[in-house]
Write a protein that holds these residues in place. Structure first.
Motif, mmCIF file in Angstrom:
data_model
loop_
_atom_site.group_PDB
_atom_site.id
_atom_site.type_symbol
_atom_site.label_atom_id
_atom_site.label_comp_id
_atom_site.label_asym_id
_atom_site.label_seq_id
_atom_site.Cartn_x
_atom_site.Cartn_y
_atom_site.Cartn_z
ATOM 1 N N LEU A 1 26.860 98.264 -64.175
ATOM 2 C CA LEU A 1 28.220 97.816 -64.036
ATOM 3 C C LEU A 1 28.964 98.923 -63.336
ATOM 4 O O LEU A 1 28.665 100.084 -63.546
ATOM 5 N N GLU B 1 39.941 96.448 -56.992
ATOM 6 C CA GLU B 1 38.690 96.022 -57.629
ATOM 7 C C GLU B 1 38.837 94.574 -58.056
ATOM 8 O O GLU B 1 39.809 94.206 -58.723
ATOM 9 N N GLY C 1 34.147 93.558 -59.882
ATOM 10 C CA GLY C 1 33.127 94.583 -59.655
ATOM 11 C C GLY C 1 32.995 95.040 -58.219
ATOM 12 O O GLY C 1 32.259 95.994 -57.944
ATOM 13 N N THR D 1 28.437 95.664 -56.668
ATOM 14 C CA THR D 1 27.255 95.499 -57.501
ATOM 15 C C THR D 1 26.977 94.029 -57.711
ATOM 16 O O THR D 1 27.881 93.201 -57.736
ATOM 17 N N GLU E 1 25.465 89.101 -64.955
ATOM 18 C CA GLU E 1 26.841 88.682 -64.727
ATOM 19 C C GLU E 1 27.089 87.249 -65.178
ATOM 20 O O GLU E 1 28.128 86.929 -65.751
ATOM 21 N N SER F 1 19.627 94.571 -61.112
ATOM 22 C CA SER F 1 20.923 94.828 -60.487
ATOM 23 C C SER F 1 20.755 95.623 -59.208
ATOM 24 O O SER F 1 19.749 96.308 -58.993
ATOM 25 N N THR G 1 23.328 98.024 -56.543
ATOM 26 C CA THR G 1 24.608 98.630 -56.180
ATOM 27 C C THR G 1 24.518 99.096 -54.736
ATOM 28 O O THR G 1 23.532 99.735 -54.349
#
Length: 333
Positions: A14, A205, A208, A245, A250, A277, A279
């Motif tokens: 996250l 933001e 995310g 991300t 999610e 995940s 990023t």
């Protein structure tokens, strides 16, 4: 660029702003040189999630800048929605659009989507609206019948988009859906808008996806957390740039103990598996957002093939059948 792998403990990935986001509006005054600037923060629901806006500006302009940012977010929410009364929904209903009549927002999204698709073997796909609807993410997720999935795959994908002369055509009832890039694009637009109307620095933001920067020299510290737990596995410090991300935590359902997430593989019609995940750090949030989705589907093979010019850092967290978590990365901040 350098790549490496390492095992990490269980957790979930996250991106968090370090600092309190508990209040809907936070105001802080400080001095930069001879000028007194005010930092103001606002949290508000938009685009099906929550947005956080932080601006650093002269005291009398910080509040109006925040209001203008929020107004732009709501405009984009309406115009970029697959259904509703905005520009994208109208195109989907008609099945065509004249290229010269596209707004600058839709024109950019289409161009950027086609670029990201071309460098990710079409694993980022802006024409998966029918398939997404069949699965019901995010509001009514469920496992569809296999025949529904096969039909939806046939109606989805870039094979059903054609640009003929000055006309964009959607073939066979296809639906454009920029959901995997729209939040990143909105973040970019809102950030740029805040700077153009007087913010000395800003962070936006949404769900995310983050865009931050300014001319105050401020370093923004963003924490990346493990996708199967709570610990921080990476601290990203940037003065200007974007971080996005994408993860299987999610939005998901379980079927016979198997996690089925909202990130769909356009080749099979089923959710991706194995990548917990991704990023991506980039110059712009639209690219980071789209690339994170594509890498979630294609894994490390796709991450290794992305042109260096489109990103600064990619972190991929994978999970094998035994629940073992591995971190892979390429690039640096």
């Amino acid at each position: 660029m350098k790549t490496d792998r390492k095992k990490i403990n269980s957790g979930f990935l996250l991106i968090l702003l370090l600092g309190s986001l508990a209040s809907a509006l936070l105001v802080r005054a400080f001095f930069t040189g001879s000028d007194q600037l005010q930092e103001m923060q606002k949290i508000t629901p938009v685009l099906g999630t929550f947005a956080t806006y932080i601006v650093v500006a002269e005291s009398e302009t910080a509040g109006p800048i925040l209001s203008s940012m929020d107004s732009l977010a709501r405009h984009l929410d309406n115009e970029l929605g697959v259904f509703g009364k905005g520009e994208l929904s109208n195109i989907n209903m008609r099945g065509y659009a004249l290229m010269e009549e596209l707004s600058s927002d839709l024109s950019y999204l289409l161009d950027r989507s086609l670029l990201i698709s071309s460098v990710t073997d079409s694993l980022f796909d802006p024409a998966m609206g029918v398939l997404v609807n069949v699965w019901g993410f995010p509001h009514d997720p469920h496992l569809p019948d296999s025949t529904e999935i096969i039909r939806a795959v046939g109606l989805s994908g870039l094979k059903n988009i054609r640009i003929s002369g000055d006309t964009l055509l959607l073939i066979d009832g296809a639906l454009l859906d920029f959901g995997a890039i729209a939040k990143g694009y909105a973040v970019d637009r809102i950030y740029s808008h805040s700077r153009s109307i007087g913010a000395s620095a800003a962070l936006v933001e949404i769900g995310g996806e983050i865009r931050c920067g300014g001319d105050t020299g401020r370093i923004w510290r963003l924490a990346v957390r493990n996708p199967r737990g709570e610990e921080i596995i990476e601290m990203i410090e940037i003065e200007n740039g974007a971080v996005a991300t994408s993860g299987d935590y999610e939005s998901y359902i379980f079927d016979n103990g198997v996690r089925l997430c909202h990130i769909l593989d356009p080749r099979t019609g089923y959710p991706e598996s194995g990548v917990a995940s991704v990023t991506v750090v980039s110059d712009d949030a639209a690219s980071a957002d789209a690339l994170a989705t594509a890498v979630s589907v294609g894994g490390i093979d796709i991450a290794e093939s992305i042109p260096d010019s489109l990103f600064r850092l990619i972190i991929v967290i994978t999970e094998d059948e035994n629940g073992e978590i591995t971190e892979w990365r390429r690039g640096s901040i």
